[in-house]
Enzyme design. Sequence first.
Site, PDB file in Angstrom:
ATOM      1  N   CYS A  79     -25.733 -11.159  38.286  1.00 29.91           N
ATOM      2  CA  CYS A  79     -25.890  -9.895  37.570  1.00 29.91           C
ATOM      3  C   CYS A  79     -24.765  -8.916  37.907  1.00 29.91           C
ATOM      4  O   CYS A  79     -24.176  -8.990  38.985  1.00 29.91           O
ATOM      5  CB  CYS A  79     -27.201  -9.241  37.955  1.00 29.91           C
ATOM      6  SG  CYS A  79     -28.624 -10.313  37.787  1.00 29.91           S
ATOM      7  N   LYS A 106     -15.193 -29.857  39.323  1.00 30.62           N
ATOM      8  CA  LYS A 106     -14.479 -29.052  38.324  1.00 30.62           C
ATOM      9  C   LYS A 106     -14.776 -29.566  36.926  1.00 30.62           C
ATOM     10  O   LYS A 106     -15.034 -28.807  36.013  1.00 30.62           O
ATOM     11  CB  LYS A 106     -12.986 -29.144  38.620  1.00 30.62           C
ATOM     12  CG  LYS A 106     -12.167 -27.927  38.564  1.00 30.62           C
ATOM     13  CD  LYS A 106     -12.319 -26.852  39.575  1.00 30.62           C
ATOM     14  CE  LYS A 106     -13.678 -26.492  40.046  1.00 30.62           C
ATOM     15  NZ  LYS A 106     -13.750 -25.658  41.219  1.00 30.62           N
ATOM     16  N   GLU A 114     -18.547 -28.910  35.809  1.00 28.96           N
ATOM     17  CA  GLU A 114     -18.991 -27.530  35.574  1.00 28.96           C
ATOM     18  C   GLU A 114     -18.383 -26.914  34.324  1.00 28.96           C
ATOM     19  O   GLU A 114     -19.023 -26.080  33.694  1.00 28.96           O
ATOM     20  CB  GLU A 114     -18.803 -26.637  36.802  1.00 28.96           C
ATOM     21  CG  GLU A 114     -17.407 -26.428  37.251  1.00 28.96           C
ATOM     22  CD  GLU A 114     -17.336 -25.638  38.551  1.00 28.96           C
ATOM     23  OE1 GLU A 114     -18.298 -24.980  38.936  1.00 28.96           O
ATOM     24  OE2 GLU A 114     -16.265 -25.688  39.189  1.00 28.96           O
TER      25      GLU A 114
HETATM   26  C1  F6R Z   1     -17.133 -24.147  41.759  1.00 25.93           C
HETATM   27  C2  F6R Z   1     -17.592 -22.889  42.268  1.00 25.93           C
HETATM   28  C3  F6R Z   1     -18.799 -22.865  43.136  1.00 25.93           C
HETATM   29  C4  F6R Z   1     -18.557 -21.957  44.339  1.00 25.93           C
HETATM   30  C5  F6R Z   1     -19.835 -21.787  45.156  1.00 25.93           C
HETATM   31  C6  F6R Z   1     -19.593 -20.967  46.411  1.00 25.93           C
HETATM   32  O1  F6R Z   1     -16.002 -24.009  40.962  1.00 25.93           O
HETATM   33  O2  F6R Z   1     -16.996 -21.889  42.006  1.00 25.93           O
HETATM   34  O3  F6R Z   1     -19.178 -24.132  43.522  1.00 25.93           O
HETATM   35  O4  F6R Z   1     -17.539 -22.521  45.106  1.00 25.93           O
HETATM   36  O5  F6R Z   1     -20.812 -21.160  44.372  1.00 25.93           O
HETATM   37  O6  F6R Z   1     -19.110 -19.718  46.096  1.00 25.93           O
HETATM   38  P1  F6R Z   1     -18.354 -18.825  47.150  1.00 25.93           P
HETATM   39  O7  F6R Z   1     -17.095 -19.507  47.509  1.00 25.93           O
HETATM   40  O8  F6R Z   1     -18.122 -17.528  46.442  1.00 25.93           O
HETATM   41  O9  F6R Z   1     -19.265 -18.681  48.340  1.00 25.93           O
END
Ligand code: F6R
Length: 612
Positions: free
Chosen positions: A2, A489, A492
């Site tokens: 959000c 990658k 998603e």
């Molecule tokens: C994949 C992606 C997610 C984040 C995960 C952790 O492309 O972006 O898998 O890596 O949600 O997020 P952070 O790094 O922000 O803790």
Amino acid sequence: MCGIVAYVGPKEAYPILINGLKRLEYRGYDSAGIALLNSSLNVYKAKGKVSDLEDIIKDTDLHGTIGIAHTRWATHGEPNQVNAHPHYSQSKEIALIHNGIIENYASLRKELESRGYVFESSTDTEVLTNLIEDIKINENVDLFEAVRIALNQVIGAYAIVVISRNDPDTLIAARKGSPLVIGIGTDDYYVASDATPIVEYTKNVVYLDDEEVAQIRRNNTLKIKTIRNHEKTPYVQQLELNLSALEKGGFEHFMLKEIYEQPHSIRDSMRGRLHADLGTVSLGGIIDYEQKLITAQRILVVACGTSWHAGLVGEYLIEDLARIPVEVEYASEFRYRNPVIYEHDVVIAISQSGETADTLAAIELAKSKGATILGICNVVGSSIARATHAGSYTHAGPEIGVASTKAFTAQVTLLTLLALRLAQLKGTLSKSRFLQILNELDRIPEKVEETLKTSEVVTRIATQFKDVRNFLYLGRGYNFPVALEGALKLKEISYIHAEGYPAAEMKHGPIALIDEEMPVVFIATNKGTYDKVVSNIQEVKARKGKVIAIVTKGDTIVKGMADYVIEIPETEEMLVPLLATIPLQKLSYHIAVMRGCNVDQPRNLAKSVTVE
Ligand code: F6R
């Protein structure tokens, strides 16, 4: 997830709010809403995109100099117009927007229902709105005080902004576990869940701390209290963010721009840390914890998703170069599985956003057991950066595309620097070997630049395989996390099912999937277990699988076997992830574009996962 934006001042609020919501779109959402206060308090909401909200309200009088706006990623109740924020209180005197989850909303709702409140939505947010109204009426207090008292009854996480029809000059904002930043203009105030909607108006900001409530008044007063009623002095900081970092800069998508930024973002994460001329590495942010790290019996890494993959590369690096045992944990599992944590453990939390709820909870758990917590975060001032004892920022710049690209390579760069520094301190590498790796790391940005030129073959592969249903990614050693990251990658952003495996594990199960329809991506660079990977490729070819191989420039063996090869420059084995990841990012990008997917905002995904 959000997003929040709010404004009070002399300007018209609507353009600021709607523009702010567009800046927040990257976080992922499924509905949007806005409340404007003029002679009355009007709430407008829409399921879908911010543009849907604009369509709905285009013929409405949107005049007003104070307002709040929100993008919602559904948790309680389906994504529809009724559940979208802002929520009115029962009398429609108050409107509120909320990020986070009120865990005890069911009991609060029951109590309010017994006192005659009727709820329109299934949200926890409407419960909080009516709780504030109830307190305001029954305790005869102003909105600031009513919010403060209400938040003492709330269990859970929140970032909220509240306005009242009866106080057209005031925004009340509060946070716990979900970030909120207040921008201070010359004669106005902005509030947002991250700095992106604020940066074009002011660089002076105050980050609220957990359990703080702010009263933001039009006449230039900002008052902050804790929910336990202790006054706090606002601490004004300067944003280091530039507006250009939030624009596409001529690229079709943020993801593509961020892929192409990697030569610079990797250089930025090394700046001031890798001193090639002196032959040294320094990480100022953790300098006080170096002794703890080299004497630790083990290092624990906690992270999620792509950051977890970076952690896995970090495990290989630190064990290989500095000979310190490392365990890499999914933060979401770690927090719930009663892990053994010792006081002398060092925990490294890795997070791009610095807001991931599971990673934050894992940090709190490890902290409560007395462990030392270090952070590797991209977003400056984020919750994880603040919750850790010390840490280093990755300095990759804002990552707007939901799929993480440049943040991953920046995390891996930082972990490489850390492994080198620890190796230097522990003396686990000879001076000449240390310098060899260090100098090669220094050359990596140029090699990334060169790797980015492999466009023609990548688009050919994307054209060939864009309609398949499954993909397999295989790699060994340092290239195993690369395989995992390549698969993540692809799935998603293109919604093609993809799995990453250690190549040798293939014959323990996934080999059953291989037929003439199955593309298998091998990361088959020329060091480490190259010969073994060549055998794995043969096993796939024998079963008529289609092989796409990432190889070192000049390779002839794999070239003779694979259906497609993508060449990357020669480098040290432990630095290959920084290069091999790049064509995999591009492959996913091109396949997703060819399939007509929303690359920057894939369905169901959020940029910062602030709920568990
Ligand atoms: C994949 C992606 C997610 C984040 C995960 C952790 O492309 O972006 O898998 O890596 O949600 O997020 P952070 O790094 O922000 O803790």
